[in-house]
Design a protein around this motif. Structure first.
Motif, mmCIF file in Angstrom:
data_model
loop_
_atom_site.group_PDB
_atom_site.id
_atom_site.type_symbol
_atom_site.label_atom_id
_atom_site.label_comp_id
_atom_site.label_asym_id
_atom_site.label_seq_id
_atom_site.Cartn_x
_atom_site.Cartn_y
_atom_site.Cartn_z
ATOM 1 N N ASN A 90 65.280 -59.834 39.001
ATOM 2 C CA ASN A 90 66.273 -58.830 39.381
ATOM 3 C C ASN A 90 65.649 -57.443 39.476
ATOM 4 O O ASN A 90 65.954 -56.671 40.392
ATOM 5 C CB ASN A 90 67.419 -58.819 38.368
ATOM 6 N N SER A 91 64.772 -57.127 38.525
ATOM 7 C CA SER A 91 64.126 -55.818 38.531
ATOM 8 C C SER A 91 63.237 -55.650 39.756
ATOM 9 O O SER A 91 63.218 -54.588 40.390
ATOM 10 C CB SER A 91 63.302 -55.646 37.250
ATOM 11 N N SER A 92 62.513 -56.713 40.107
ATOM 12 C CA SER A 92 61.613 -56.649 41.261
ATOM 13 C C SER A 92 62.382 -56.414 42.554
ATOM 14 O O SER A 92 62.023 -55.546 43.366
ATOM 15 C CB SER A 92 60.805 -57.945 41.350
ATOM 16 N N PHE A 93 63.457 -57.161 42.755
ATOM 17 C CA PHE A 93 64.220 -57.013 43.989
ATOM 18 C C PHE A 93 64.985 -55.692 44.020
ATOM 19 O O PHE A 93 65.188 -55.119 45.094
ATOM 20 C CB PHE A 93 65.184 -58.191 44.159
ATOM 21 N N ARG A 94 65.402 -55.209 42.873
ATOM 22 C CA ARG A 94 66.073 -53.911 42.839
ATOM 23 C C ARG A 94 65.121 -52.802 43.274
ATOM 24 O O ARG A 94 65.493 -51.912 44.052
ATOM 25 C CB ARG A 94 66.601 -53.640 41.429
ATOM 26 N N GLU A 95 63.877 -52.867 42.798
ATOM 27 C CA GLU A 95 62.889 -51.865 43.194
ATOM 28 C C GLU A 95 62.554 -51.974 44.681
ATOM 29 O O GLU A 95 62.368 -50.956 45.359
ATOM 30 C CB GLU A 95 61.627 -52.027 42.347
ATOM 31 N N GLN A 96 62.472 -53.206 45.186
ATOM 32 C CA GLN A 96 62.204 -53.383 46.614
ATOM 33 C C GLN A 96 63.330 -52.802 47.463
ATOM 34 O O GLN A 96 63.082 -52.170 48.499
ATOM 35 C CB GLN A 96 62.037 -54.866 46.936
ATOM 36 N N LEU A 97 64.559 -53.013 47.024
ATOM 37 C CA LEU A 97 65.705 -52.498 47.777
ATOM 38 C C LEU A 97 65.725 -50.975 47.772
ATOM 39 O O LEU A 97 65.947 -50.340 48.813
ATOM 40 C CB LEU A 97 67.000 -53.053 47.182
ATOM 41 N N LEU A 175 68.279 -59.437 50.469
ATOM 42 C CA LEU A 175 69.382 -59.916 49.633
ATOM 43 C C LEU A 175 69.508 -61.437 49.698
ATOM 44 O O LEU A 175 69.842 -62.082 48.696
ATOM 45 C CB LEU A 175 70.693 -59.259 50.074
ATOM 46 N N GLU A 176 69.237 -61.998 50.866
ATOM 47 C CA GLU A 176 69.295 -63.453 50.998
ATOM 48 C C GLU A 176 68.222 -64.120 50.139
ATOM 49 O O GLU A 176 68.487 -65.123 49.457
ATOM 50 C CB GLU A 176 69.106 -63.846 52.462
ATOM 51 N N GLU A 177 67.023 -63.556 50.156
ATOM 52 C CA GLU A 177 65.937 -64.113 49.341
ATOM 53 C C GLU A 177 66.252 -63.985 47.858
ATOM 54 O O GLU A 177 66.030 -64.912 47.074
ATOM 55 C CB GLU A 177 64.629 -63.389 49.666
ATOM 56 N N TRP A 178 66.800 -62.817 47.465
ATOM 57 C CA TRP A 178 67.152 -62.610 46.054
ATOM 58 C C TRP A 178 68.252 -63.573 45.617
ATOM 59 O O TRP A 178 68.190 -64.154 44.527
ATOM 60 C CB TRP A 178 67.606 -61.168 45.848
ATOM 61 N N THR A 179 69.256 -63.754 46.469
ATOM 62 C CA THR A 179 70.358 -64.658 46.135
ATOM 63 C C THR A 179 69.864 -66.083 45.952
ATOM 64 O O THR A 179 70.278 -66.792 45.018
ATOM 65 C CB THR A 179 71.429 -64.617 47.239
ATOM 66 N N HIS A 180 68.961 -66.501 46.841
ATOM 67 C CA HIS A 180 68.427 -67.868 46.745
ATOM 68 C C HIS A 180 67.644 -68.060 45.446
ATOM 69 O O HIS A 180 67.874 -69.035 44.710
ATOM 70 C CB HIS A 180 67.532 -68.154 47.949
ATOM 71 N N LYS A 181 66.734 -67.132 45.157
ATOM 72 C CA LYS A 181 65.908 -67.280 43.954
ATOM 73 C C LYS A 181 66.750 -67.163 42.689
ATOM 74 O O LYS A 181 66.509 -67.871 41.704
ATOM 75 C CB LYS A 181 64.800 -66.227 43.955
ATOM 76 N N LYS A 182 67.739 -66.274 42.706
ATOM 77 C CA LYS A 182 68.596 -66.119 41.529
ATOM 78 C C LYS A 182 69.439 -67.367 41.308
ATOM 79 O O LYS A 182 69.644 -67.802 40.167
ATOM 80 C CB LYS A 182 69.498 -64.899 41.686
ATOM 81 N N SER A 183 69.932 -67.956 42.391
ATOM 82 C CA SER A 183 70.736 -69.175 42.266
ATOM 83 C C SER A 183 69.905 -70.319 41.700
ATOM 84 O O SER A 183 70.375 -71.077 40.844
ATOM 85 C CB SER A 183 71.309 -69.565 43.630
ATOM 86 N N VAL A 184 68.669 -70.432 42.180
ATOM 87 C CA VAL A 184 67.783 -71.482 41.663
ATOM 88 C C VAL A 184 67.505 -71.265 40.183
ATOM 89 O O VAL A 184 67.534 -72.201 39.373
ATOM 90 C CB VAL A 184 66.471 -71.515 42.468
ATOM 91 N N GLY A 185 67.253 -70.000 39.807
ATOM 92 C CA GLY A 185 66.987 -69.698 38.400
ATOM 93 C C GLY A 185 68.194 -69.948 37.514
ATOM 94 O O GLY A 185 68.068 -70.498 36.415
#
Length: 222
Positions: A90-97, A175-185
């Motif tokens: 979450n931290s990584s994708f937040r910084e990317q955004l 956001l799509e990539e983050w949603t996918h990885k977060k759902s898997v996790g």
């Protein structure tokens, strides 16, 4: 651990850890440690501010004493706790955004318009190429629509619109990539075993013990 009590009410403490930047691993370690305490009903750790919110029952002094005795080095956290945590993701994708947004709007203020036109034209080629490949397969899909919108804007010289469309598409992909990885996790964490106590077979007897007390060679009854 050194800390400052920022706010407190009965049964709830908000503390600030006196340290440098708190890493995601340190936040997970502290959160896991607090969650293992019997009188702690809920604990949340915020790595960006190095704060922790602790809800507890019982004595306030017990909580403070435990916090004073806590250290990252002496806390043995199970490997699966750190590996399955979604905090770093979450931290990584937040910084990317945030970086993507700052670059988009910052470039409008810093980069001269003629240079931006050339840069946006080259950037648009990627989306147009995807659309052409989709047409080559005789399919009308989303990349074709994206390529049409961006291509028409570039041809008309409306680079602001083309840039905005590509910016929104980039945010959507992120956001799509983050949603996918977060759902898997989240799915992996929900399916993992969360067993706190197990039956240990010892001297022909079954004894209920904490799962953390199990050592190599012990016999566990399932």
């Amino acid at each position: 651990m050194k800390f400052i009590i920022k706010h407190e009410i009965k049964g709830r403490l908000r503390i600030h850890a006196v340290q440098g930047r708190m890493t995601c691993a340190q936040a997970d370690t502290l959160c896991w440690f607090l969650g293992k305490q019997e009188y702690v009903t809920d604990a949340k750790v915020y790595e960006r501010t190095a704060d922790a919110v602790i809800c507890y029952t019982g004595s306030r002094e017990e909580v403070i004493a435990v916090l004073k005795g806590f250290s990252y080095e002496n806390t043995n956290v199970p490997e699966n706790v750190l590996s399955s945590s979604g905090r770093e993701l979450n931290s990584s994708f937040r910084e990317q955004l945030i970086t993507r947004v700052l670059l988009h709007y910052g470039s409008k203020l810093i980069i001269p318009y003629p240079v931006r036109k050339v840069w946006l034209t080259f950037k648009a080629l990627r989306y147009i190429w995807k659309g052409l490949k989709c047409l080559a397969r005789r399919k009308i899909e989303v990349p074709v629509l994206d390529a049409a919108a961006i291509g028409v804007s570039v041809i008309r010289g409306d680079f602001d619109t083309a840039g905005s469309v590509m910016f929104l598409l980039g945010v959507g992909e992120l956001l799509e990539e983050w949603t996918h990885k977060k759902s898997v996790g989240d799915l992996a964490r929900s399916m993992s075993l969360n067993v706190k106590k197990v039956w240990l077979k010892k001297d022909d007897q079954e004894v209920l013990v904490n799962a953390s007390d199990i050592r190599h060679g012990d016999t566990v009854v399932v």
